[in-house]
Scaffold this motif. Sequence first.
Motif, PDB file in Angstrom:
ATOM      1  N   GLN A 105      22.236 -27.407 -35.616  1.00 37.16           N
ATOM      2  CA  GLN A 105      22.116 -26.893 -36.992  1.00 37.16           C
ATOM      3  C   GLN A 105      22.090 -25.357 -36.976  1.00 37.16           C
ATOM      4  OE1 GLN A 105      18.766 -28.739 -38.990  1.00 37.16           O
ATOM      5  NE2 GLN A 105      18.892 -27.351 -40.745  1.00 37.16           N
ATOM      6  N   ALA A 106      21.349 -24.804 -36.013  1.00 32.70           N
ATOM      7  CA  ALA A 106      21.295 -23.343 -35.887  1.00 32.70           C
ATOM      8  C   ALA A 106      22.672 -22.787 -35.516  1.00 32.70           C
ATOM      9  CB  ALA A 106      20.266 -22.950 -34.832  1.00 32.70           C
ATOM     10  N   LEU A 107      23.311 -23.407 -34.526  1.00 31.78           N
ATOM     11  CA  LEU A 107      24.627 -22.919 -34.086  1.00 31.78           C
ATOM     12  C   LEU A 107      25.641 -23.004 -35.220  1.00 31.78           C
ATOM     13  CD1 LEU A 107      24.729 -24.473 -30.493  1.00 31.78           C
ATOM     14  CD2 LEU A 107      24.139 -22.131 -31.138  1.00 31.78           C
ATOM     15  N   ASP A 108      25.594 -24.117 -35.976  1.00 34.25           N
ATOM     16  CA  ASP A 108      26.524 -24.277 -37.104  1.00 34.25           C
ATOM     17  C   ASP A 108      26.280 -23.222 -38.187  1.00 34.25           C
ATOM     18  OD1 ASP A 108      27.580 -26.421 -35.783  1.00 34.25           O
ATOM     19  OD2 ASP A 108      26.641 -27.960 -37.042  1.00 34.25           O
ATOM     20  N   THR A 152      19.125 -14.309 -32.664  1.00 36.30           N
ATOM     21  CA  THR A 152      19.100 -14.600 -34.096  1.00 36.30           C
ATOM     22  C   THR A 152      18.605 -16.030 -34.291  1.00 36.30           C
ATOM     23  OG1 THR A 152      21.412 -15.270 -33.895  1.00 36.30           O
ATOM     24  CG2 THR A 152      20.995 -13.019 -34.636  1.00 36.30           C
ATOM     25  N   ALA A 153      17.893 -16.263 -35.397  1.00 30.13           N
ATOM     26  CA  ALA A 153      17.332 -17.599 -35.622  1.00 30.13           C
ATOM     27  C   ALA A 153      17.273 -17.917 -37.118  1.00 30.13           C
ATOM     28  CB  ALA A 153      15.931 -17.682 -35.022  1.00 30.13           C
ATOM     29  N   ILE A 154      17.195 -19.220 -37.386  1.00 34.75           N
ATOM     30  CA  ILE A 154      16.875 -19.676 -38.748  1.00 34.75           C
ATOM     31  C   ILE A 154      15.646 -20.581 -38.650  1.00 34.75           C
ATOM     32  CG2 ILE A 154      19.172 -19.574 -39.830  1.00 34.75           C
ATOM     33  CD1 ILE A 154      19.437 -22.619 -39.189  1.00 34.75           C
ATOM     34  N   LYS A 201      13.962 -19.321 -20.228  1.00 35.97           N
ATOM     35  CA  LYS A 201      14.399 -18.097 -20.935  1.00 35.97           C
ATOM     36  C   LYS A 201      13.306 -17.033 -20.969  1.00 35.97           C
ATOM     37  CE  LYS A 201      18.369 -19.990 -22.712  1.00 35.97           C
ATOM     38  NZ  LYS A 201      18.441 -20.806 -23.911  1.00 35.97           N
ATOM     39  N   GLU A 202      12.127 -17.383 -20.445  1.00 37.08           N
ATOM     40  CA  GLU A 202      10.967 -16.459 -20.399  1.00 37.08           C
ATOM     41  C   GLU A 202      10.599 -15.982 -21.809  1.00 37.08           C
ATOM     42  OE1 GLU A 202      12.142 -13.741 -17.272  1.00 37.08           O
ATOM     43  OE2 GLU A 202      11.545 -15.208 -15.771  1.00 37.08           O
ATOM     44  N   ILE A 203      10.686 -14.663 -22.080  1.00 39.46           N
ATOM     45  CA  ILE A 203      10.245 -14.183 -23.399  1.00 39.46           C
ATOM     46  C   ILE A 203      11.451 -13.592 -24.139  1.00 39.46           C
ATOM     47  CG2 ILE A 203       8.590 -12.729 -24.641  1.00 39.46           C
ATOM     48  CD1 ILE A 203       7.142 -12.482 -21.825  1.00 39.46           C
ATOM     49  N   GLN A 204      11.830 -14.219 -25.232  1.00 37.11           N
ATOM     50  CA  GLN A 204      12.971 -13.719 -26.008  1.00 37.11           C
ATOM     51  C   GLN A 204      12.459 -13.156 -27.332  1.00 37.11           C
ATOM     52  OE1 GLN A 204      15.234 -17.519 -26.017  1.00 37.11           O
ATOM     53  NE2 GLN A 204      16.911 -16.245 -25.294  1.00 37.11           N
ATOM     54  N   ALA A 205      13.019 -12.022 -27.715  1.00 39.47           N
ATOM     55  CA  ALA A 205      12.658 -11.438 -29.007  1.00 39.47           C
ATOM     56  C   ALA A 205      13.629 -11.958 -30.072  1.00 39.47           C
ATOM     57  CB  ALA A 205      12.739  -9.916 -28.917  1.00 39.47           C
ATOM     58  N   VAL A 206      13.080 -12.454 -31.176  1.00 39.71           N
ATOM     59  CA  VAL A 206      13.918 -12.844 -32.310  1.00 39.71           C
ATOM     60  C   VAL A 206      14.059 -11.607 -33.192  1.00 39.71           C
ATOM     61  CG1 VAL A 206      14.113 -14.329 -34.348  1.00 39.71           C
ATOM     62  CG2 VAL A 206      13.111 -15.234 -32.223  1.00 39.71           C
ATOM     63  N   THR A 207      15.288 -11.151 -33.384  1.00 39.39           N
ATOM     64  CA  THR A 207      15.484  -9.901 -34.119  1.00 39.39           C
ATOM     65  C   THR A 207      16.064 -10.112 -35.521  1.00 39.39           C
ATOM     66  OG1 THR A 207      17.545  -9.689 -32.861  1.00 39.39           O
ATOM     67  CG2 THR A 207      15.660  -8.404 -32.101  1.00 39.39           C
ATOM     68  N   TRP A 208      16.578 -11.329 -35.767  1.00 42.01           N
ATOM     69  CA  TRP A 208      17.047 -11.681 -37.111  1.00 42.01           C
ATOM     70  C   TRP A 208      16.517 -13.062 -37.441  1.00 42.01           C
ATOM     71  CZ3 TRP A 208      20.004  -9.016 -40.721  1.00 42.01           C
ATOM     72  CH2 TRP A 208      20.520  -7.791 -40.284  1.00 42.01           C
ATOM     73  N   LEU A 209      15.879 -13.186 -38.595  1.00 41.50           N
ATOM     74  CA  LEU A 209      15.368 -14.493 -39.009  1.00 41.50           C
ATOM     75  C   LEU A 209      15.856 -14.778 -40.422  1.00 41.50           C
ATOM     76  CD1 LEU A 209      13.427 -16.902 -38.291  1.00 41.50           C
ATOM     77  CD2 LEU A 209      11.737 -15.708 -39.710  1.00 41.50           C
ATOM     78  N   ASP A 210      16.505 -15.928 -40.586  1.00 39.96           N
ATOM     79  CA  ASP A 210      17.011 -16.335 -41.905  1.00 39.96           C
ATOM     80  C   ASP A 210      17.791 -15.203 -42.590  1.00 39.96           C
ATOM     81  OD1 ASP A 210      15.963 -18.902 -41.641  1.00 39.96           O
ATOM     82  OD2 ASP A 210      14.058 -18.362 -42.571  1.00 39.96           O
ATOM     83  N   GLY A 211      18.615 -14.525 -41.788  1.00 34.11           N
ATOM     84  CA  GLY A 211      19.514 -13.508 -42.345  1.00 34.11           C
ATOM     85  C   GLY A 211      18.873 -12.153 -42.596  1.00 34.11           C
ATOM     86  N   LYS A 212      17.589 -12.003 -42.261  1.00 36.12           N
ATOM     87  CA  LYS A 212      16.933 -10.693 -42.453  1.00 36.12           C
ATOM     88  C   LYS A 212      16.472 -10.167 -41.095  1.00 36.12           C
ATOM     89  CE  LYS A 212      15.098 -11.519 -47.083  1.00 36.12           C
ATOM     90  NZ  LYS A 212      14.735 -12.939 -47.245  1.00 36.12           N
TER      91      LYS A 212
END
Length: 264
Positions: free
Chosen positions: A142-145, A114-116, A227-238
């Motif tokens: 900031q992301a963790l918070d 997950t990311a913002i 971490k090689e290749i990570q997929a972001v599956t949630w961005l800014d809550g979507k």
Amino acid sequence: MPVLDRGFIFGDGVYEVIPVYRGAFFRLDEHLARLQNSLDGIRLPNPYTATQWHTLFAELLKRNAPAAQQTVYVQVTRGVAPRDLAFPAVPPTVFAMVQDVASPTAAARARGITAITVADIRWQRCHIKAITLLPNVLMRQQALDAGVQEAILVRDGEALEGVASNLFIVRDGRLITPPKGQHLLPGITRDVVLGLAQDIGLTPNEHAIPLKELQGAEEIWLTSSNKEIQAVTWLDGKQVGNGTPGPWWARMTARYDAFKMTLG
Ligand code: PDD
């Protein structure tokens, strides 16, 4: 380490993180070339030739227990001197360590991360791999918070990279990543992934990623040596795509896994 080391006092140094798979370095010459660029960027002479670095790292691996996946962390600072901003006439400090990397579990890979998006608060020389990582520390926190795992950095309306990783999106059969420049680190993993795009049927494409394009991406990936290749599956809550790592990510990960085991 002496407390007056300029790495400690000023963050005056550069570093590299180099993957090691089953005891073999991955892309060592590319990492050494980037180290040279970083040293040039801070006007610090390289203390060793490429051959000397190879010898040093081989010795480091020999003295540590082997593991399936490791990284070598190496940093070079401007040395130990009385606290004064001007360059001192002292030898640089070299520090290197080897660390084991725990591969993410299949369940973690399948979840993605997950990311913002956050405003990029870094300086104008992000292509230098400087040890001065305070902005990165603050943005990761900031992301963790905010209850997510990662931050994607946005400057002047364009998404650039992660806090410690490069950014890719998939859109209409294209694999898009921002071009190299002073606002992002030229990732070694990034180059490998771009080079493998056509093998899996994607057209590699280096161009700026406006925030809107990031938000409309079919898939978002972050790449780095550890971490090689990570997929972001949630961005800014979507959710991104259907909220799980996408089919292109699965293909690229399989291709990358095969590649890294066959080539150094
Ligand atoms: N970070 N962008 C930034 C800001 C990074 O710090 C990194 C790597 C990358 C990816 O580069 P590469 O593919 O060469 O690892 C991109 C390392 C892993 C770290 O700081 O630990």
